[in-house]
Design an enzyme around this catalytic site. Structure first.
Site: not given
Ligand code: GUN
Ligand code: ZN
Length: 677
Positions: A85, A120, A187, A270, A272, A275
């Protein structure tokens, strides 16, 4: 991006794509890796792909130098596929960051990420339109810049537009037409945090409207397994989860049906490894870090198990059952599912027309499934104008025809029948009912012409015998609309008992001395109706002609179902046993081709590959020039060239929208014609 579809259900797909660090099968979950704090080896719990943050790496001199010299895979010690990201999230929290979009792209490229992201602007939900528009313009301008800057890595471009559905669609169309590889929907974290699932559905579905089918989509920041099934059904392919660790830090356990607090547990929930090894007391007594790590491991196991279960459901064609089950676990998730009803048409667009599994009705929400919409649409293909008499019968075991006719019509000596009362509108005691149209009224498909009683999913469905009000209302509405076409109507008492209070019905009059038709379904009428329902109005007449005497109808000895129809010893069509679809042969295809105007029932391919189609080789999507917009996966279709020369016929593997948008993978499984057509 070499994304290819393997299986489909609703808008969901199981797909694959390759990167320099391996092949990914979607849907999948990318655990979020913090480049400095990570203690869990997510690969051990099923992660093939992770996401980390290039902004955090860039801001820390030590991380930055290591990433630049050794690469991001070495830095976070993950050999698989890495997405990064961009710092947009930090931008949204701090309002400003000291790196440009271009620098972010160049940095991600320099550290060897597989999939980078441009900078963005994550516009939050519910802002003023002006803000959403202004920020969207910046996001789109940066997308253009990212494309120009990118060299080798794959590239994300995030759909923004806040909660304005038109802006979401516009943004999706805009970036969707550019050469990006994956489309995240951004978002949406605030919507999920506030449990605004109906608005989440609006945002996702309006984004999907503009995005190409041929690229994967990533629901950004969605890490709770309880939303995965709904999101996948809408067409999301990738998820990322920081939640597995954030929840664990807070003593919270994720389940596919919600969240549990460790303090409240008397038993671990669960099977796993965590758990089964520890009790809630064991965990509560541990140091925070040790406990958080174990809870994070549980959270990862649960999340990946949910992804696996979703994949199996897509393969089986039962995804909407799972969605309904998951959404029933929280009222606000149910809001999301209920909002999805508004997108019936978009859901049906990509839904296969025949599936491996039966349609199971699990409650009123099942009435919104694409199969029901599809049935309503296809009923319009049928011509009911010639008949002014209608008989409405209640359901029986399926296929209806086999049981109903025998139980309530044919055997006039039957005790049950003598007690049966039929209601009629404008009933004329002298009427001859032998040629009346016969329909079944039932949940969940409303009305089913008796001749269609073997067609998928009209035979392949189950619903509870105790009806809910929505289902009753749906059947009533369907009957009211349908019976307008008729002058005289007989209704079996079973219908009144099941769907009406006696004083509620418009159907007046009672009679017990009506002379009923002997009630065998006429094979010729059945074939005509099935062909019209499947291929469009008039197709039955085109394929089977006017003279029933000319046809030889072959039936299964065991099931008595029609198997094939021949004329002069040549097969016209076959009828597939599991779903009742008519399967074309040379003659059937030629007649259908002659009858239906282009592009009806057709996949139009590039003439350069005509010979491959003639020889029965699969048609690849990249050679599809056009296709009937009504084609869905598993439909029988004609294959023609640009001049409408019939080359072959076959079974579609995709919806027409997908065939037109994909450049790799198969679109049609061709049936090899016996002779040149
Ligand atoms: N991580 C969670 N929401 C967003 C987003 O709208 N844009 C980016 N780049 N990372 C995110
Ligand atoms: Zn578990």
């Amino acid at each position: 991006m070499n994304f290819e579809i393997k299986y489909k259900d609703a808008r969901a797909r199981i797909g694959t794509f390759s990167t320099k660090h391996g092949k990914i099968t979607t849907p999948t979950l990318m655990p979020v890796i913090h480049p400095k704090k990570q203690t869990i080896k997510v690969k051990d719990y099923g992660a093939k792909m992770v996401i980390t943050n290039s902004y955090i790496i860039n801001k820390d001199e030590e991380l930055k130098q290591k990433a630049l010299t050794e690469g991001v895979h070495e830095l976070i010690d993950f050999p698989g596929v890495i997405a990064t990201d961009s710092g947009s999230f930090q931008l949204s929290v701090y309002g400003d960051i000291d790196i440009t979009n271009k620098e972010v792209i160049q940095f991600q490229e320099a550290i060897g990420t597989d999939i980078g992201t441009s900078l963005d602007i994550p516009t939050p939900p519910y802002v003023r339109r002006e803000q959403a528009e202004n920020e969207l313009n910046t996001t789109i301008a940066r997308a253009h810049e990212a494309i120009e800057t990118r060299e080798h890595m794959l590239l994300n471009s995030v759909v923004q537009g806040s909660t304005f559905t038109d802006l979401r669609t516009m943004c999706a169309e805009d970036i969707g037409s550019m050469n990006f590889d994956i489309f995240p929907i951004g978002a949406v974290v605030p919507l999920m945090e506030q449990y605004k699932y109906a608005d989440l559905v609006d945002v996702v579905m309006s984004s999907m409207k503009g995005l190409p089918e041929s690229k994967p989509r990533h629901l950004m920041g969605a890490g709770h397994p309880m939303v995965f099934a709904l999101a996948v059904a809408m067409g999301c392919d990738l998820f990322d989860s920081a939640a597995y660790i954030l929840y664990a830090n807070n003593n919270r356990l994720m389940m596919p049906t919600g969240t549990l607090r460790l303090e409240n547990l008397i038993e671990m929930p669960c099977s796993c490894e965590v758990c089964t090894k520890y009790t809630p007391e064991d965990l509560l007594e541990m140091e925070h870090d040790q406990r958080a790590k174990l809870l994070a491991i549980h959270n990862l196991h649960i999340s990946f198990a949910e992804i696996r279960q979703i994949k199996q459901a897509i393969k089986d064609g039962t995804l909407m059952n799972l969605v309904e089950e998951r959404c029933a676990s929280h009222p606000f998730l149910l809001d999301g599912l209920r909002r999805l009803k508004e997108y019936n048409e978009d859901m049906e667009l990509l839904n296969p027309s025949s599936k491996e599994s039966a349609f199971f009705y699990t409650g009123p929400e099942s009435l919104n499934r694409p199969e029901i919409y599809h049935h309503q649409k296809r009923l319009n293909n049928l011509n009911f104008e010639d008949n002014d008499k209608l008989i409405i019968l209640p359901h029986s075991r399926k296929p209806y025809g086999k049981h109903i006719i025998r139980e309530s019509l044919h055997n006039k000596k039957d005790e049950k029948l003598n007690k049966t009362v039929f209601f009629s509108k404008d009933y004329n005691p002298g009427s001859d009912w032998s040629n009346a149209d016969i329909i079944i009224a039932d949940v969940p498909f409303g009305i089913i012409p008796l001749e269609l009683d073997e067609f998928y999913p009209l035979a392949q469905n189950e619903s509870p015998s105790i009806h809910d009000m929505n289902a009753i209302k749906f059947v009533q509405d369907s009957l009211k609309k349908f019976s307008k076409n008729y002058e005289e109507i007989l209704i079996h008492k079973g219908i009144i008992d099941r769907f009406y209070k006696e004083d509620e019905t418009d159907f007046l009059g009672v009679s017990s001395d009506i002379i009923l038709p002997t009630g065998k379904i006429d094979d010729f009428k059945r074939l005509n109706m099935v062909a019209d329902y499947q291929f469009g109005t008039g197709s039955g007449k085109a394929i089977f002609g006017d003279d029933p005497e000319k046809l030889e109808i072959e039936k299964s000895k065991k099931t008595k179902k029609i198997r094939s129809i021949k004329e002069d010893d040549e097969i016209v069509v076959n009828m597939r046993a599991n779903d009742g679809f008519l399967i074309l042969s040379d003659i059937g295809a030629k007649r259908l081709h002659k009858h239906s105007p282009s592009p009806k029932n057709r996949v139009i391919i590039n003439g350069e590959v005509a010979e491959f189609a003639r020889k029965g080789k699969s048609v690849f999507s990249k050679f599809v020039l056009d296709a009937d917009s009504d084609i869905r996966k598993n439909d029988e279709i004609l294959i023609v060239d640009q001049d409408d020369t019939l080359l072959s016929y076959g079974k579609s593997l995709l919806s027409s929208k997908e065939m037109l948008e994909f450049n790799i993978g198969s679109a049609v499984k061709t049936r090899k014609p016996k002779n040149e057509l």
